[in-house]
Design a protein around this motif. Structure first.
Motif, PDB file in Angstrom:
ATOM      1  N   ASN A 122       0.983  -1.167   0.119  1.00  0.00           N
ATOM      2  CA  ASN A 122       0.125  -0.127  -0.043  1.00  0.00           C
ATOM      3  C   ASN A 122       0.858   1.084  -0.090  1.00  0.00           C
ATOM      4  N   SER A 123       1.041   1.722  -1.187  1.00  0.00           N
ATOM      5  CA  SER A 123       2.126   2.992  -1.322  1.00  0.00           C
ATOM      6  C   SER A 123       1.725   4.248  -0.336  1.00  0.00           C
ATOM      7  N   THR A 124       0.341   4.539  -0.316  1.00  0.00           N
ATOM      8  CA  THR A 124      -0.094   5.552   0.653  1.00  0.00           C
ATOM      9  C   THR A 124       0.336   5.287   1.881  1.00  0.00           C
ATOM     10  N   SER A 125       0.088   4.123   2.494  1.00  0.00           N
ATOM     11  CA  SER A 125       0.530   3.685   3.916  1.00  0.00           C
ATOM     12  C   SER A 125       2.062   3.821   4.144  1.00  0.00           C
ATOM     13  N   LEU A 126       2.854   3.322   3.125  1.00  0.00           N
ATOM     14  CA  LEU A 126       4.296   3.230   3.368  1.00  0.00           C
ATOM     15  C   LEU A 126       4.677   4.830   3.078  1.00  0.00           C
ATOM     16  N   GLU A 127       4.301   5.441   2.468  1.00  0.00           N
ATOM     17  CA  GLU A 127       4.664   6.936   2.248  1.00  0.00           C
ATOM     18  C   GLU A 127       4.434   7.825   3.337  1.00  0.00           C
ATOM     19  N   LEU A 128       3.159   7.385   4.045  1.00  0.00           N
ATOM     20  CA  LEU A 128       2.795   8.340   5.372  1.00  0.00           C
ATOM     21  C   LEU A 128       4.065   7.747   6.438  1.00  0.00           C
ATOM     22  N   TRP A 129       4.080   6.424   6.430  1.00  0.00           N
ATOM     23  CA  TRP A 129       5.198   6.273   7.571  1.00  0.00           C
ATOM     24  C   TRP A 129       6.498   6.790   7.163  1.00  0.00           C
ATOM     25  N   MET A 130       7.130   6.979   5.763  1.00  0.00           N
ATOM     26  CA  MET A 130       8.139   7.443   5.532  1.00  0.00           C
ATOM     27  C   MET A 130       8.185   9.098   5.960  1.00  0.00           C
ATOM     28  N   SER A 131       6.942   9.815   5.728  1.00  0.00           N
ATOM     29  CA  SER A 131       6.930  10.971   6.070  1.00  0.00           C
ATOM     30  C   SER A 131       7.143  11.505   7.695  1.00  0.00           C
ATOM     31  N   GLU A 132       6.941  10.326   8.443  1.00  0.00           N
ATOM     32  CA  GLU A 132       7.455  10.444   9.956  1.00  0.00           C
ATOM     33  C   GLU A 132       8.786  10.574  10.346  1.00  0.00           C
ATOM     34  N   SER A 133       9.589  10.156   9.351  1.00  0.00           N
ATOM     35  CA  SER A 133      10.945  10.348   9.601  1.00  0.00           C
ATOM     36  C   SER A 133      11.498   9.459  10.400  1.00  0.00           C
ATOM     37  N   LYS A 134      11.103   8.288  10.705  1.00  0.00           N
ATOM     38  CA  LYS A 134      11.403   7.302  11.865  1.00  0.00           C
ATOM     39  C   LYS A 134      12.213   6.085  11.421  1.00  0.00           C
ATOM     40  N   ALA A 135      12.423   5.885  10.182  1.00  0.00           N
ATOM     41  CA  ALA A 135      13.146   4.938   9.694  1.00  0.00           C
ATOM     42  C   ALA A 135      14.641   4.807  10.407  1.00  0.00           C
ATOM     43  N   PRO A 136      15.038   3.701  11.014  1.00  0.00           N
ATOM     44  CA  PRO A 136      16.378   3.615  11.505  1.00  0.00           C
ATOM     45  C   PRO A 136      17.322   3.541  10.749  1.00  0.00           C
ATOM     46  N   ALA A 137      18.730   3.858  10.834  1.00  0.00           N
ATOM     47  CA  ALA A 137      19.706   3.657   9.718  1.00  0.00           C
ATOM     48  C   ALA A 137      20.190   2.248   9.892  1.00  0.00           C
ATOM     49  N   LEU A 138      20.834   1.573   8.882  1.00  0.00           N
ATOM     50  CA  LEU A 138      21.471   0.326   8.924  1.00  0.00           C
ATOM     51  C   LEU A 138      22.859   0.591   9.209  1.00  0.00           C
ATOM     52  N   GLU A 139      23.312   0.430  10.307  1.00  0.00           N
ATOM     53  CA  GLU A 139      24.628   0.379  11.044  1.00  0.00           C
ATOM     54  C   GLU A 139      25.777  -0.056  10.040  1.00  0.00           C
ATOM     55  N   HIS A 140      25.637  -0.804   9.101  1.00  0.00           N
ATOM     56  CA  HIS A 140      26.770  -1.272   8.396  1.00  0.00           C
ATOM     57  C   HIS A 140      27.002  -0.258   7.198  1.00  0.00           C
TER      58      HIS A 140
END
Length: 245
Positions: A122-140
């Motif tokens: 669901n692209s709308t749902s995913l983009e809403l989540w992205m808009s919250e700027s909460k994605a963690p970094a991948l440490e490597h």
């Protein structure tokens, strides 16, 4: 699509029936591991969802030490390549391309709540989540990002995210420790009807026309790596939760 699903289910059924020397659970694990590996080597393409019988397996893999080890092995190969590459031009036109989602930032927290690829995106749902700027970094890859920057290469972040997510994306990257990239390239309105592979190929073409040598690309999707013009070297990170063509 219905025909592809029919063939897929027939193959899965035959796989399980023919595995009479193993328990059903072991047979299913073997099948799902084979499915995941064939996604990674690009034999299985353009799937819309993870097979339902493999969702638990993909969940376990994506949250496992093995996923981390596989990612770190890819990063190790990047470092070997960079360590043995003594041909940078030092002209300000040496470039490296990073994909964004599930390369620099992890979408795993989103997919944990949305079926680990077992549900149609669901692209709308995913983009809403992205808009919250909460994605963690991948440490490597965070460490690799800064190591490449120290070598003096210009870093281009090329993402299939839409331009409207620029502010949220920049905030997320900075919050997670990324800074000093040369350009963050997102999809404009003119790019949205293109396949991801064609859009990213066009980005590379523009960079080459500007005089850049693209020494490497790292990403979790084949669409980030395929197409002309090619980078000198490409590196694929594991991700079997979704496929972007």
């Amino acid at each position: 699509m219905a025909r592809k699903l029919e063939i897929f289910l027939s193959f899965a059924t035959l796989f399980l029936i023919n595995s009479t020397d193993l328990s059903l659970g072991a047979s299913l694990n073997s099948y799902c591991e084979s499915w995941r590996i064939n996604v990674e080597v690009h034999n299985i393409r353009e799937f819309e969802v993870v097979p339902q019988e493999c969702v638990d397996y993909i969940k376990k893999y994506m949250t496992s030490c093995q996923y981390k080890a596989d990612s770190e092995m890819a990063i190790y190969e990047v470092k070997l390549y960079l360590g043995n590459c003594h041909c940078f031009k030092s002209s300000g036109k040496d470039a490296w391309i990073f994909d964004l989602d599930d390369t620099l930032l992890s979408t795993l927290p989103y997919y944990e709540k949305h079926g680990f690829g077992g549900n149609k995106l669901n692209s709308t749902s995913l983009e809403l989540w992205m808009s919250e700027s909460k994605a963690p970094a991948l440490e490597h890859t965070l460490k690799l990002f800064h190591e490449i920057k120290v070598k003096g290469l210009k870093i281009f972040l090329v993402s299939s995210r839409r331009e409207g997510l620029r502010s949220a994306t920049v905030d997320n990257l900075i919050k997670e420790g990324y800074h000093g990239w040369t350009s963050l390239i997102l999809r404009g309105l003119e790019d949205e009807l293109m396949q991801v592979k064609d859009y990213k190929s066009n980005v590379r073409k523009r960079l080459v026309e500007q005089g850049y040598t693209i020494w490497g690309i790292i990403g979790d999707q084949w669409s980030s790596l395929k197409g002309y013009p090619h980078a000198k070297k490409t590196f694929k990170l594991p991700n079997s939760m979704y496929y972007l063509s």
